[in-house]
Scaffold this active site. Sequence first.
Site, short mmCIF file in Angstrom:
data_model
loop_
_atom_site.label_atom_id
_atom_site.label_comp_id
_atom_site.label_asym_id
_atom_site.label_seq_id
_atom_site.Cartn_x
_atom_site.Cartn_y
_atom_site.Cartn_z
N PRO A 14 0.90 -1.20 -0.10
CA PRO A 14 -0.01 -0.05 -0.11
C PRO A 14 0.99 1.21 0.04
O PRO A 14 1.33 1.48 1.06
CB PRO A 14 -0.79 -0.07 1.36
CG PRO A 14 -0.56 -1.53 1.83
CD PRO A 14 0.68 -1.79 1.39
N GLU A 15 1.03 1.89 -1.14
CA GLU A 15 1.69 3.14 -1.21
C GLU A 15 0.52 4.10 -1.14
O GLU A 15 -0.70 3.81 -0.76
CB GLU A 15 2.27 3.43 -2.60
CG GLU A 15 3.55 2.25 -2.83
CD GLU A 15 4.98 3.01 -2.73
OE1 GLU A 15 4.86 4.10 -2.44
OE2 GLU A 15 6.00 2.34 -3.01
N HIS A 103 -5.65 -14.26 8.61
CA HIS A 103 -4.98 -12.76 8.54
C HIS A 103 -6.10 -11.49 8.63
O HIS A 103 -5.53 -10.56 8.63
CB HIS A 103 -4.13 -12.77 7.42
CG HIS A 103 -2.98 -13.57 7.05
ND1 HIS A 103 -2.00 -13.74 8.36
CD2 HIS A 103 -2.51 -14.49 6.53
CE1 HIS A 103 -1.10 -14.75 8.07
NE2 HIS A 103 -1.32 -15.23 6.83
N ARG A 122 1.61 -9.56 7.16
CA ARG A 122 2.86 -9.38 7.81
C ARG A 122 2.87 -8.39 9.17
O ARG A 122 3.85 -8.22 9.70
CB ARG A 122 3.96 -8.61 6.78
CG ARG A 122 4.04 -9.53 5.79
CD ARG A 122 4.98 -9.31 4.71
NE ARG A 122 5.12 -10.44 3.60
CZ ARG A 122 5.74 -10.05 2.63
NH1 ARG A 122 6.70 -9.08 2.58
NH2 ARG A 122 5.99 -10.95 1.72
N ARG A 164 21.95 19.53 3.27
CA ARG A 164 21.85 17.77 3.62
C ARG A 164 22.86 17.09 2.77
O ARG A 164 22.83 17.37 1.39
CB ARG A 164 20.35 17.39 3.37
CG ARG A 164 19.37 18.17 4.26
CD ARG A 164 19.32 17.95 5.53
NE ARG A 164 19.06 16.49 5.83
CZ ARG A 164 17.80 15.87 6.08
NH1 ARG A 164 16.71 16.84 5.96
NH2 ARG A 164 17.82 14.63 6.28
#
Length: 283
Positions: A14-15, A103, A122, A164
């Site tokens: 899931p982005e 699950h 997971r 940075r």
Amino acid sequence: MTQTQATEESQAMPELPEVETTCRGIAPHVIGKKIRSVEVRQPQLRWPVSTELAQLLPAQKFTAVTRRGKYLLLHCKPGTLMIHLGMSGSLRIVETRNPPSYHDHVDIAFSNGSVLRYTDPRRFGCMLWISGDPLAHKLLRSLGPEPLGEDFHDDYLWQKSRNRKIPIKAFIMDSKVVVGVGNIYANEALFLAGINPRRAAGRVSRERYHALSVAIRQVLAKAIKAGGTTLRDFTNSDGQPGYFKQSLHVYGRASQPCQQCKTPLKEIRMGGRSTVYCVQCQK
DNA sequence: CAGCGCCCCTGCCCGC
DNA sequence: TGCGGGCAGGGGCGCT
């Protein structure tokens, strides 16, 4: 759901576009619906799911479903249910009689007979209860701007990146810089902007930050639009993640020819994540 | 503060 | 064919 679709879905991370699609997809099914019960079958997610949910939520109604980064926020009067899908999580609307699988860790049942079901093989996701202002929560208060919002633009990135030294890929995947840019879209956006993922963030020019900000918006917006085409079938869970709808230029294409110059794409690991780029096109 | 590496967990893939 | 080891991956967190 066919076996093929189930397989693709189980591999789908899931982005942000998938989270946004989930946000829009569940909203009409949960907003204003009276909650009847909450069943937590497996509380051991990234953080333990509070057993208090079973006492707090019944008789309440969700008033809104919003998103901050990859966190979903289900608002109701006494507080907010914050959900992250981690790497393998999903939320579906199912019928009460639909028996849970191994699950399927949490069910939120409504009085109309439908169930909001949280599935996460997971268990990298989380489900946390927040009383009070959710945006003041520790996990949300330091987040950077939304990539599709007006606060995210080339000047912002350029200013934020001064001095940075971290690689540009790590920089745009840092949620304190900008939220919702996961590994897949970071690879894709850097290819589209022609920037080597290892280049120090402070050594990317203002002009290239313009290209990068445009690319990030483009890949995310395109995927959300693709996800939107599956919304009507959300409850049948046959939606596929947005990035299957658009061609991936580099992610998952290591050693295959670059689509621009035919040079074999190079794969390296950055922070443990697969990083694929074209040594010719990305400098 | 900046940067980096660890770790949670399971499914999948590879080699024997 | 079956099994065990290795690995990937989001992202918070602890350490330097």
